[in-house]
Design an enzyme around this catalytic site. Structure first.
Site, mmCIF file in Angstrom:
data_model
loop_
_atom_site.group_PDB
_atom_site.id
_atom_site.type_symbol
_atom_site.label_atom_id
_atom_site.label_comp_id
_atom_site.label_asym_id
_atom_site.label_seq_id
_atom_site.Cartn_x
_atom_site.Cartn_y
_atom_site.Cartn_z
ATOM 1 N N SER A 175 0.815 -1.208 0.000
ATOM 2 C CA SER A 175 0.000 0.000 0.000
ATOM 3 C C SER A 175 0.854 1.265 0.000
ATOM 4 C CB SER A 175 -0.962 -0.047 1.191
ATOM 5 O OG SER A 175 -1.902 0.992 1.124
ATOM 6 N N ASP A 194 -5.965 2.239 -3.783
ATOM 7 C CA ASP A 194 -7.261 2.137 -3.118
ATOM 8 C C ASP A 194 -7.529 3.316 -2.185
ATOM 9 O OD1 ASP A 194 -5.547 1.501 -1.034
ATOM 10 O OD2 ASP A 194 -6.588 -0.349 -0.460
#
Length: 455
Positions: free
Chosen positions: A104, A257
């Protein structure tokens, strides 16, 4: 031991659990769990695997693939794509699971694995526990791999194929979330791709909808992912919006995301601001919004003024999803930029969330700064206290006493949140108050006390 944190398995590449040997075993035992849970014994289970742009992703991809194949599971390779793309394509290919190789927003030297179930949602705790139990068994028996990873007959092994049009499929899915009666003509958009998984698809989606796109941080080299860019470092985006006199800026994180935005004046609009705009002025009327313990009190007050319910989940998009499903709502997210629009996608998606904001701008003919009027952020201070190892601050009486005293001081006009990171040895101290100076002083004092006590 538990290998799963709040968002899958994560760590520094080359150190357990992010080693090729461990990842091989992870693929193998996950394959076994999928076979055990398969509803169709007539076919081999299949998984899709995607990744971000870290160099270590190639090593992990190969090890995972080998593990799944050894268990008898077929693998569809997607290449570098945002996390929500993997979730979508898991459903599209009717796969039994989706696998994302990413850490991430973390630096390039970290990496991780997270899973989606066949319906594109995060794996259930039960499935994670089943994988974890098998990992415990296989990791405890060093030197016994031949017994624990039996070689299948070659006819039973899984096979691999690479999906050449994966990007195109996802781009069309994203564009389909944008209202057909609008376009992005005459809109100048700066897109900060964080040198991550969205480096190719994010600018293309905006361009194909008509926007004049200025892409920055869109040339990944395997080690520049999240490096002073993206949603965790929006300063460059703010400067670019002003430099190019753009209408809006969009910043993704490394796996695509999370999203934060920048208005035409260079002001940052985080996940709370995005939720406010979508809840109060979006294309779809919402009954309620799910935030988290980290959501600013200003969001709660602004939604209350608009007669929109608000509730808080634990930190983590999986818990936001659970709360949305429990309430039958469609909109939720986190200040960090995980935004769930369940009428558009089944998981947090930076590109789709940004398109919904752009749709509101076009539908109402307003700038983003106008849309955020009515949302006043309460002063908030967040301090991350990095430790040498994972420790629980609530096991120390002097720290608990300090936390209780701070909460009593803030009662009725602010909040204190002490939270352990689920992925790294870090304690997050968050203070909200109607007094900005008090916020700053209290958060730093508590952070210093934690550091002095836990080291």
């Amino acid at each position: 031991m538990s290998y799963f944190g709040t968002d899958g398995i994560r760590g520094k590449f080359g150190e357990l659990p992010i080693t090729p040997d461990f990842i091989l075993k992870l693929g193998y035992v996950t394959g076994l769990v999928l076979i055990e849970n398969s509803q169709n014994s007539a076919r081999k289970p299949s998984v899709v695997i995607g990744k971000d742009t870290r160099l270590s992703g190639y090593v992990i991809e190969g090890a995972l693939q080998a593990g799944f194949n050894a268990a008898g599971v077929d693998v569809h390779m997607l290449g570098p794509l945002p996390t929500p793309a993997i979730a979508h394509l898991t459903r599209s290919f009717n796969a039994d699971a989706g696998v994302v190789i990413s850490a991430s927003h973390n630096p390039y030297y970290d990496n991780g694995i997270k899973f989606f179930s066949g319906d594109g949602k995060k794996l259930t705790d039960e499935m994670q526990n089943a994988i974890n139990d098998k990992l415990d068994t296989i990791m405890a028996a060093t030197g016994s791999n031949d017994a624990l990873m039996p070689i299948l007959d070659p006819a039973q092994l899984g096979k691999n194929n690479r999906i050449d049009d994966a990007k195109g499929r996802y781009i069309e899915f994203c564009k389909g979330s944008f209202p057909y009666q609008y376009d992005l003509d005459h809109l100048t958009v700066v897109v900060d791709c964080a040198n991550g998984a969205g480096y190719s698809v994010a600018p293309r989606v905006m361009r194909e909808l008509g926007a004049n796109v200025i892409a920055i941080n869109h040339k990944p080299d395997g080690i520049n992912i999240n490096a002073h860019c993206g949603s965790t470092h929006p300063e460059g985006l703010q400067a670019a919006v002003l430099k190019y006199e753009a209408d809006v800026g969009i910043a993704l994180d490394g796996d695509g995301d999370r999203i934060v935005m920048v208005d035409e004046a260079g002001h940052l609009v985080d996940g709370d601001g995005i939720l406010y705009v979508l809840a109060t002025q979006g294309q779809t009327k919402v009954a309620g919004v799910v935030g988290t313990l980290m959501s600013n009190m200003g969001l709660e007050l602004a939604l209350k003024a608009a007669d929109i319910e608000f509730t808080r989940a634990k930190v983590g998009d999986r818990y936001v999803m659970q709360e949305l499903e429990a309430n039958g709502w469609i909109l939720g997210g986190e200040p960090s930029g995980h935004i769930l629009c369940l009428d558009k996608s089944r998981t947090g998606d930076a590109i789709i969330a940004s398109l919904q904001i752009l749709a509101v701008m076009q539908a109402r003919g307003k700038a983003l700064s106008d849309l955020t009027e009515g949302f006043e952020v309460l002063p908030q201070k967040l301090v991350n206290v990095r430790l040498s190892q994972m420790q629980d601050p609530f096991e120390h009486e002097e720290l608990v006493a300090a936390f209780d005293k701070a909460r009593a001081t803030l009662e009725g006009r602010g909040r204190l949140l002490i939270r352990q990171s689920g992925t790294e040895p870090m304690i997050r101290v968050m203070v909200e108050s109607d007094d900005e100076i008090e916020c700053d002083v209290m958060a730093n004092d508590l952070a210093d006390k934690i550091k002095d006590t836990l080291g």
